[in-house]
Motif scaffolding. Structure first.
Motif, PDB file in Angstrom:
ATOM      1  N   UNK A  60      34.080  34.791  45.867  1.00  9.98           N
ATOM      2  CA  UNK A  60      34.917  33.631  45.578  1.00  9.98           C
ATOM      3  C   UNK A  60      35.181  32.892  46.880  1.00  9.98           C
ATOM      4  N   UNK A  61      34.833  31.635  46.901  1.00 12.03           N
ATOM      5  CA  UNK A  61      35.096  30.797  48.077  1.00 12.03           C
ATOM      6  C   UNK A  61      35.751  29.522  47.602  1.00 12.03           C
ATOM      7  N   UNK A  62      37.039  29.356  47.875  1.00 14.11           N
ATOM      8  CA  UNK A  62      37.716  28.133  47.444  1.00 14.11           C
ATOM      9  C   UNK A  62      37.188  26.913  48.200  1.00 14.11           C
ATOM     10  N   UNK A  63      37.369  25.766  47.603  1.00 10.08           N
ATOM     11  CA  UNK A  63      36.971  24.504  48.221  1.00 10.08           C
ATOM     12  C   UNK A  63      37.794  24.311  49.495  1.00 10.08           C
ATOM     13  N   UNK A  64      37.150  24.231  50.684  1.00 11.71           N
ATOM     14  CA  UNK A  64      37.907  24.118  51.935  1.00 11.71           C
ATOM     15  C   UNK A  64      38.671  22.802  52.069  1.00 11.71           C
ATOM     16  N   UNK A  65      38.247  21.777  51.341  1.00 13.22           N
ATOM     17  CA  UNK A  65      38.942  20.492  51.447  1.00 13.22           C
ATOM     18  C   UNK A  65      40.116  20.384  50.492  1.00 13.22           C
ATOM     19  N   UNK A  66      40.090  21.163  49.407  1.00 15.30           N
ATOM     20  CA  UNK A  66      41.177  21.112  48.426  1.00 15.30           C
ATOM     21  C   UNK A  66      41.387  22.510  47.851  1.00 15.30           C
ATOM     22  N   UNK A  67      42.296  23.261  48.455  1.00 14.83           N
ATOM     23  CA  UNK A  67      42.542  24.644  48.047  1.00 14.83           C
ATOM     24  C   UNK A  67      43.061  24.737  46.618  1.00 14.83           C
ATOM     25  N   UNK A  68      43.676  23.675  46.097  1.00 13.93           N
ATOM     26  CA  UNK A  68      44.203  23.721  44.738  1.00 13.93           C
ATOM     27  C   UNK A  68      43.133  23.421  43.691  1.00 13.93           C
ATOM     28  N   UNK A 123      35.829  32.908  35.675  1.00 13.76           N
ATOM     29  CA  UNK A 123      37.089  32.226  35.972  1.00 13.76           C
ATOM     30  C   UNK A 123      38.151  33.293  36.168  1.00 13.76           C
ATOM     31  N   UNK A 124      38.404  33.623  37.420  1.00 15.92           N
ATOM     32  CA  UNK A 124      39.405  34.639  37.744  1.00 15.92           C
ATOM     33  C   UNK A 124      40.715  33.966  38.085  1.00 15.92           C
ATOM     34  N   UNK A 125      41.784  34.452  37.490  1.00 15.26           N
ATOM     35  CA  UNK A 125      43.096  33.835  37.728  1.00 15.26           C
ATOM     36  C   UNK A 125      43.622  34.125  39.129  1.00 15.26           C
ATOM     37  N   UNK A 126      43.306  35.289  39.685  1.00 17.00           N
ATOM     38  CA  UNK A 126      43.808  35.665  41.018  1.00 17.00           C
ATOM     39  C   UNK A 126      42.727  36.410  41.797  1.00 17.00           C
ATOM     40  N   UNK A 127      41.707  35.701  42.287  1.00 18.19           N
ATOM     41  CA  UNK A 127      40.618  36.380  42.988  1.00 18.19           C
ATOM     42  C   UNK A 127      41.090  37.167  44.204  1.00 18.19           C
ATOM     43  N   UNK A 128      42.007  36.601  44.982  1.00 17.65           N
ATOM     44  CA  UNK A 128      42.487  37.291  46.183  1.00 17.65           C
ATOM     45  C   UNK A 128      43.215  38.577  45.811  1.00 17.65           C
ATOM     46  N   UNK A 129      43.918  38.585  44.683  1.00 15.64           N
ATOM     47  CA  UNK A 129      44.625  39.780  44.230  1.00 15.64           C
ATOM     48  C   UNK A 129      43.681  40.899  43.828  1.00 15.64           C
ATOM     49  N   UNK A 130      42.472  40.544  43.409  1.00 16.92           N
ATOM     50  CA  UNK A 130      41.498  41.555  43.015  1.00 16.92           C
ATOM     51  C   UNK A 130      40.857  42.238  44.222  1.00 16.92           C
ATOM     52  N   UNK A 131      40.904  41.592  45.376  1.00 18.63           N
ATOM     53  CA  UNK A 131      40.237  42.123  46.567  1.00 18.63           C
ATOM     54  C   UNK A 131      40.768  43.493  46.970  1.00 18.63           C
ATOM     55  N   UNK A 132      42.021  43.766  46.694  1.00 18.39           N
ATOM     56  CA  UNK A 132      42.611  45.045  47.101  1.00 18.39           C
ATOM     57  C   UNK A 132      42.508  46.126  46.014  1.00 18.39           C
ATOM     58  N   UNK A 133      41.959  45.783  44.866  1.00 19.18           N
ATOM     59  CA  UNK A 133      41.856  46.740  43.771  1.00 19.18           C
ATOM     60  C   UNK A 133      40.486  47.411  43.761  1.00 19.18           C
ATOM     61  N   UNK A 134      40.420  48.604  43.191  1.00 18.74           N
ATOM     62  CA  UNK A 134      39.147  49.312  43.029  1.00 18.74           C
ATOM     63  C   UNK A 134      38.576  48.910  41.673  1.00 18.74           C
ATOM     64  N   UNK A 135      37.484  48.171  41.727  1.00 24.25           N
ATOM     65  CA  UNK A 135      36.866  47.664  40.511  1.00 24.25           C
ATOM     66  C   UNK A 135      35.500  48.314  40.302  1.00 24.25           C
ATOM     67  N   UNK A 155      31.725  45.544  45.021  1.00 23.89           N
ATOM     68  CA  UNK A 155      32.122  45.122  46.364  1.00 23.89           C
ATOM     69  C   UNK A 155      33.003  43.875  46.230  1.00 23.89           C
ATOM     70  N   UNK A 156      34.242  43.976  46.657  1.00 24.29           N
ATOM     71  CA  UNK A 156      35.183  42.842  46.584  1.00 24.29           C
ATOM     72  C   UNK A 156      35.458  42.243  47.968  1.00 24.29           C
ATOM     73  N   UNK A 157      34.678  42.617  48.968  1.00 24.61           N
ATOM     74  CA  UNK A 157      34.931  42.142  50.339  1.00 24.61           C
ATOM     75  C   UNK A 157      34.679  40.643  50.491  1.00 24.61           C
ATOM     76  N   UNK A 158      34.007  39.998  49.546  1.00 27.83           N
ATOM     77  CA  UNK A 158      33.720  38.587  49.647  1.00 27.83           C
ATOM     78  C   UNK A 158      34.682  37.724  48.833  1.00 27.83           C
ATOM     79  N   UNK A 159      35.768  38.311  48.368  1.00 26.96           N
ATOM     80  CA  UNK A 159      36.808  37.531  47.688  1.00 26.96           C
ATOM     81  C   UNK A 159      37.748  36.961  48.744  1.00 26.96           C
TER      82      UNK A 159
END
Length: 160
Positions: A60-68, A123-135, A155-159
């Motif tokens: 998951x890589x958010x848009x660098x120009x518009x994080x929202x 479409x993940x509601x909280x990609x950053x929140x998944x990074x710390x979970x074991x999936x 591998x969630x290291x790229x979230x």
């Protein structure tokens, strides 16, 4: 029984054991390691095909120009060694294979040698929140509730 007959039988038995170990040694070692490493764990947590190679990455890589701005996440999968020409239904499970299902991903069909490459847009509601979970990526046969045939950590290291 005469001692030379006993020694001959023992020598033949040792020879047969050595031949079996020479032929099946690596597979026997993997099998034994799998059995001994999984003692006391539920069967559903340890299920996978010993000859399969599964790589799964959540990106998951958010848009660098518009994080929202909404930006899709991707589940990138590369597999080999699964059953040829078979359709699997993939789920993302938390904590272990067979753990709580977080997401129904979709289906994946292997080619005639059991390999597949696929990129699922999610479409993940909280990609950053998944990074710390074991999936875990769970491969089901028949449908999403079918028998688990293979499983792999994701591998969630790229979230981000």
């Amino acid at each position: 029984m005469k001692p030379w007959k006993l020694l001959t039988r023992l020598a033949v038995a040792v020879f047969l054991v050595l031949v079996i170990v020479a032929i099946f040694g690596p597979n026997l070692a993997d099998f034994a390691r799998g059995l001994l490493g999984n003692v006391g764990k539920p069967f559903s947590n340890t299920l996978s095909l010993s000859s399969s190679n599964i790589q799964a990455h959540l990106v998951h890589s958010p848009d660098p120009t518009d994080a929202s701005a909404p930006s899709p996440s991707h589940l990138q999968i590369a597999v080999q060694g699964l059953k040829p020409s078979t359709t699997y239904y993939l789920t993302i499970d938390e904590d272990s294979c067979g753990g709580p299902t977080l997401l129904l991903v979709g289906s994946l069909t292997t080619d005639d040698v059991g390999t597949a490459l696929k990129d699922f847009s999610l479409n993940l509601s909280d990609p950053a929140g998944l990074a710390s979970r074991k999936l875990w990526l769970n491969f089901h046969r028949g449908d999403f509730n079918g028998t688990s045939s293979a499983c792999s950590p994701i591998d969630t290291s790229l979230l981000h």
